[in-house]
Design a protein around this motif. Sequence first.
Motif, PDB file in Angstrom:
ATOM      1  N   ARG A 177     -11.552 -28.600  33.742  1.00 12.54           N
ATOM      2  CA  ARG A 177     -10.527 -28.264  32.744  1.00 12.54           C
ATOM      3  C   ARG A 177      -9.339 -29.231  32.792  1.00 12.54           C
ATOM      4  O   ARG A 177      -8.645 -29.420  31.812  1.00 12.54           O
ATOM      5  CB  ARG A 177     -10.054 -26.812  32.938  1.00 12.54           C
ATOM      6  N   LEU A 178      -9.119 -29.860  33.957  1.00 13.29           N
ATOM      7  CA  LEU A 178      -8.028 -30.837  34.089  1.00 13.29           C
ATOM      8  C   LEU A 178      -8.477 -32.255  33.760  1.00 13.29           C
ATOM      9  O   LEU A 178      -7.657 -33.171  33.664  1.00 13.29           O
ATOM     10  CB  LEU A 178      -7.486 -30.820  35.525  1.00 13.29           C
ATOM     11  N   ALA A 179      -9.780 -32.442  33.616  1.00 16.48           N
ATOM     12  CA  ALA A 179     -10.317 -33.803  33.519  1.00 16.48           C
ATOM     13  C   ALA A 179     -10.139 -34.362  32.120  1.00 16.48           C
ATOM     14  O   ALA A 179     -10.381 -33.674  31.129  1.00 16.48           O
ATOM     15  CB  ALA A 179     -11.803 -33.797  33.893  1.00 16.48           C
ATOM     16  N   SER A 180      -9.742 -35.640  32.034  1.00 19.64           N
ATOM     17  CA  SER A 180      -9.651 -36.277  30.725  1.00 19.64           C
ATOM     18  C   SER A 180     -10.629 -37.437  30.590  1.00 19.64           C
ATOM     19  O   SER A 180     -10.573 -38.178  29.620  1.00 19.64           O
ATOM     20  CB  SER A 180      -8.216 -36.735  30.461  1.00 19.64           C
ATOM     21  N   GLY A 181     -11.537 -37.594  31.557  1.00 17.59           N
ATOM     22  CA  GLY A 181     -12.449 -38.737  31.544  1.00 17.59           C
ATOM     23  C   GLY A 181     -13.515 -38.653  30.466  1.00 17.59           C
ATOM     24  O   GLY A 181     -13.842 -37.584  29.960  1.00 17.59           O
ATOM     25  N   ASP A 182     -14.036 -39.845  30.114  1.00 18.07           N
ATOM     26  CA  ASP A 182     -15.189 -39.923  29.217  1.00 18.07           C
ATOM     27  C   ASP A 182     -16.461 -39.580  29.985  1.00 18.07           C
ATOM     28  O   ASP A 182     -17.465 -39.187  29.404  1.00 18.07           O
ATOM     29  CB  ASP A 182     -15.327 -41.343  28.664  1.00 18.07           C
ATOM     30  N   PHE A 183     -16.395 -39.783  31.298  1.00 16.06           N
ATOM     31  CA  PHE A 183     -17.505 -39.462  32.200  1.00 16.06           C
ATOM     32  C   PHE A 183     -16.971 -38.564  33.313  1.00 16.06           C
ATOM     33  O   PHE A 183     -15.809 -38.676  33.702  1.00 16.06           O
ATOM     34  CB  PHE A 183     -18.082 -40.742  32.826  1.00 16.06           C
ATOM     35  N   ILE A 184     -17.839 -37.683  33.813  1.00 11.86           N
ATOM     36  CA  ILE A 184     -17.427 -36.723  34.838  1.00 11.86           C
ATOM     37  C   ILE A 184     -18.327 -36.900  36.063  1.00 11.86           C
ATOM     38  O   ILE A 184     -19.554 -37.004  35.931  1.00 11.86           O
ATOM     39  CB  ILE A 184     -17.585 -35.263  34.335  1.00 11.86           C
ATOM     40  N   ALA A 185     -17.697 -36.920  37.247  1.00 16.63           N
ATOM     41  CA  ALA A 185     -18.447 -36.988  38.503  1.00 16.63           C
ATOM     42  C   ALA A 185     -17.907 -35.923  39.450  1.00 16.63           C
ATOM     43  O   ALA A 185     -16.776 -35.453  39.295  1.00 16.63           O
ATOM     44  CB  ALA A 185     -18.321 -38.372  39.142  1.00 16.63           C
ATOM     45  N   PHE A 186     -18.728 -35.534  40.411  1.00 18.37           N
ATOM     46  CA  PHE A 186     -18.330 -34.507  41.374  1.00 18.37           C
ATOM     47  C   PHE A 186     -18.579 -35.012  42.788  1.00 18.37           C
ATOM     48  O   PHE A 186     -19.473 -35.828  43.028  1.00 18.37           O
ATOM     49  CB  PHE A 186     -19.132 -33.218  41.141  1.00 18.37           C
ATOM     50  N   LEU A 187     -17.782 -34.500  43.712  1.00 14.78           N
ATOM     51  CA  LEU A 187     -17.996 -34.830  45.134  1.00 14.78           C
ATOM     52  C   LEU A 187     -17.579 -33.618  45.953  1.00 14.78           C
ATOM     53  O   LEU A 187     -16.483 -33.084  45.757  1.00 14.78           O
ATOM     54  CB  LEU A 187     -17.159 -36.060  45.539  1.00 14.78           C
ATOM     55  N   ASP A 188     -18.433 -33.189  46.874  1.00 14.77           N
ATOM     56  CA  ASP A 188     -18.042 -32.111  47.774  1.00 14.77           C
ATOM     57  C   ASP A 188     -17.097 -32.674  48.839  1.00 14.77           C
ATOM     58  O   ASP A 188     -17.203 -33.830  49.242  1.00 14.77           O
ATOM     59  CB  ASP A 188     -19.278 -31.473  48.415  1.00 14.77           C
ATOM     60  N   ALA A 189     -16.181 -31.835  49.311  1.00 12.06           N
ATOM     61  CA  ALA A 189     -15.067 -32.303  50.130  1.00 12.06           C
ATOM     62  C   ALA A 189     -15.492 -32.794  51.509  1.00 12.06           C
ATOM     63  O   ALA A 189     -14.727 -33.484  52.187  1.00 12.06           O
ATOM     64  CB  ALA A 189     -14.036 -31.176  50.291  1.00 12.06           C
ATOM     65  N   ASP A 190     -16.694 -32.462  51.922  1.00 15.85           N
ATOM     66  CA  ASP A 190     -17.147 -32.913  53.244  1.00 15.85           C
ATOM     67  C   ASP A 190     -18.059 -34.142  53.160  1.00 15.85           C
ATOM     68  O   ASP A 190     -18.586 -34.590  54.163  1.00 15.85           O
ATOM     69  CB  ASP A 190     -17.846 -31.782  54.010  1.00 15.85           C
ATOM     70  N   ASP A 191     -18.259 -34.662  51.956  1.00 18.41           N
ATOM     71  CA  ASP A 191     -19.200 -35.763  51.762  1.00 18.41           C
ATOM     72  C   ASP A 191     -18.476 -37.031  51.311  1.00 18.41           C
ATOM     73  O   ASP A 191     -17.273 -37.014  51.080  1.00 18.41           O
ATOM     74  CB  ASP A 191     -20.275 -35.363  50.753  1.00 18.41           C
ATOM     75  N   VAL A 192     -19.219 -38.115  51.155  1.00 17.94           N
ATOM     76  CA  VAL A 192     -18.618 -39.430  50.959  1.00 17.94           C
ATOM     77  C   VAL A 192     -19.391 -40.212  49.897  1.00 17.94           C
ATOM     78  O   VAL A 192     -20.613 -40.324  49.983  1.00 17.94           O
ATOM     79  CB  VAL A 192     -18.664 -40.229  52.299  1.00 17.94           C
ATOM     80  N   PHE A 193     -18.669 -40.763  48.916  1.00 16.08           N
ATOM     81  CA  PHE A 193     -19.283 -41.710  47.977  1.00 16.08           C
ATOM     82  C   PHE A 193     -19.623 -42.998  48.730  1.00 16.08           C
ATOM     83  O   PHE A 193     -18.818 -43.463  49.544  1.00 16.08           O
ATOM     84  CB  PHE A 193     -18.285 -42.087  46.868  1.00 16.08           C
ATOM     85  N   THR A 194     -20.747 -43.620  48.413  1.00 16.85           N
ATOM     86  CA  THR A 194     -21.015 -44.947  48.969  1.00 16.85           C
ATOM     87  C   THR A 194     -20.201 -45.976  48.179  1.00 16.85           C
ATOM     88  O   THR A 194     -19.901 -45.775  46.996  1.00 16.85           O
ATOM     89  CB  THR A 194     -22.510 -45.297  48.895  1.00 16.85           C
ATOM     90  N   PRO A 195     -19.842 -47.109  48.825  1.00 12.12           N
ATOM     91  CA  PRO A 195     -19.042 -48.128  48.141  1.00 12.12           C
ATOM     92  C   PRO A 195     -19.762 -48.644  46.895  1.00 12.12           C
ATOM     93  O   PRO A 195     -20.975 -48.841  46.909  1.00 12.12           O
ATOM     94  CB  PRO A 195     -18.917 -49.246  49.196  1.00 12.12           C
TER      95      PRO A 195
END
Lengths: 140, 241
Positions: free
Chosen positions: B77-95
């Motif tokens: 509801r706060l997002a204004s992006g054209d694309f949406i991604a999610f990440l759980d707080a204990d995990d890590v995106f790869t570079p």
Amino acid sequence: VNDTYRVNASDIMHETIDGEVVIVNLDSGAYYAFDGSGEYIWNRLSDGGASAAQLVTELASHYASAAADIEPAVRHFLQQLLDEQLIVADDNAAAASTTAAGGPSGVFVAPQLNKYTDMEALLLADPIHEVEADGWPNLK
Amino acid sequence: MASPLISVIIPAYNCAKYLPEAIDSVLAQDYPRVELIVIDDGSSDDTPRVLAAYHDRLTSQRQANGGIASARNAGYRLASGDFIAFLDADDVFTPGRLRTQMAAFDADPALDCVQGFMEQFISPELPPQFGAGIRGKAVGVRAAPLASTTLIRRDAYRRVGPWNEALNIGVDMDWHSRLQESGIHYRLLQQVLLRRRIHGSNTNLRFAHEQSERLHVLKDILDRRRKAPADTAVNQGETTA
């Protein structure tokens, strides 16, 4: 070999939900449901175990059919359950006799195992603890 | 032309110990336009203090504890992006992961959603034998069509619909089943997009006694698909390198 089987409780989850059995194989990520007399047979196998001969006798008696008409379908079904590792042979499984009074009514319909693999990656993705031989809390 | 904006949504509940690594992995992405939104789902630990330290680099909002689905929905509801991604707080995106996913969209404009593989790791503060009691392969690379590898166009996200707030451990499976039924065009990249931490309080470990929720989600999927018209295809997506 007395041909007795029980559910492979340590490697599956299963539950009867709104009158339908749903099973997950925790190692493969496949899930399953039944058609025909599959559910009756599954409930017998999960309730201590049963032999192929017993299942045939019970179903033949319940449907007033010849055992010879029922046996091939039941044996084929049991082999499928074995192949999918949903049941295991266990000569020590309690093979209490029962009448198929609670079974399905009408005419005998061959048991059918329906297998689904569309959630495999998700069912395998989450780490879950190993369980003891008595299995997951398999709620009825 | 400016690059499209990506909103990354992190739901956080009592995860102050690992949250900075999750946030840093998003802020370090080399894609130029990223908006990071963190929803503090009523944490009672140091999460507010962690978020305060990043106040100029992300948007955060605190809510009464409502579960992971509720927090992801609040983030959207706060997002204004054209694309949406999610990440759980204990995990890590790869570079470089968001750039990799956006390249897949550039290469195939018909794509609506790109997911990928993950690598699971035992959290470094734990002894390696921590994985011994976990069924199957506790560590390693595997296909992960989960929220935390998802990058989806906003309009496609709206077609799939919100995360089901009645669920806990079945949330991702429920959402994925609706993705399959939505008719949107999605792909699983055979590339590691996520590092998932195995630790003492993983939701799915903590709620092991609630595994039955997964069976209920599967029952709902079976019921829904048997009721659907015969020509409703369940789209399994495709897997590409």
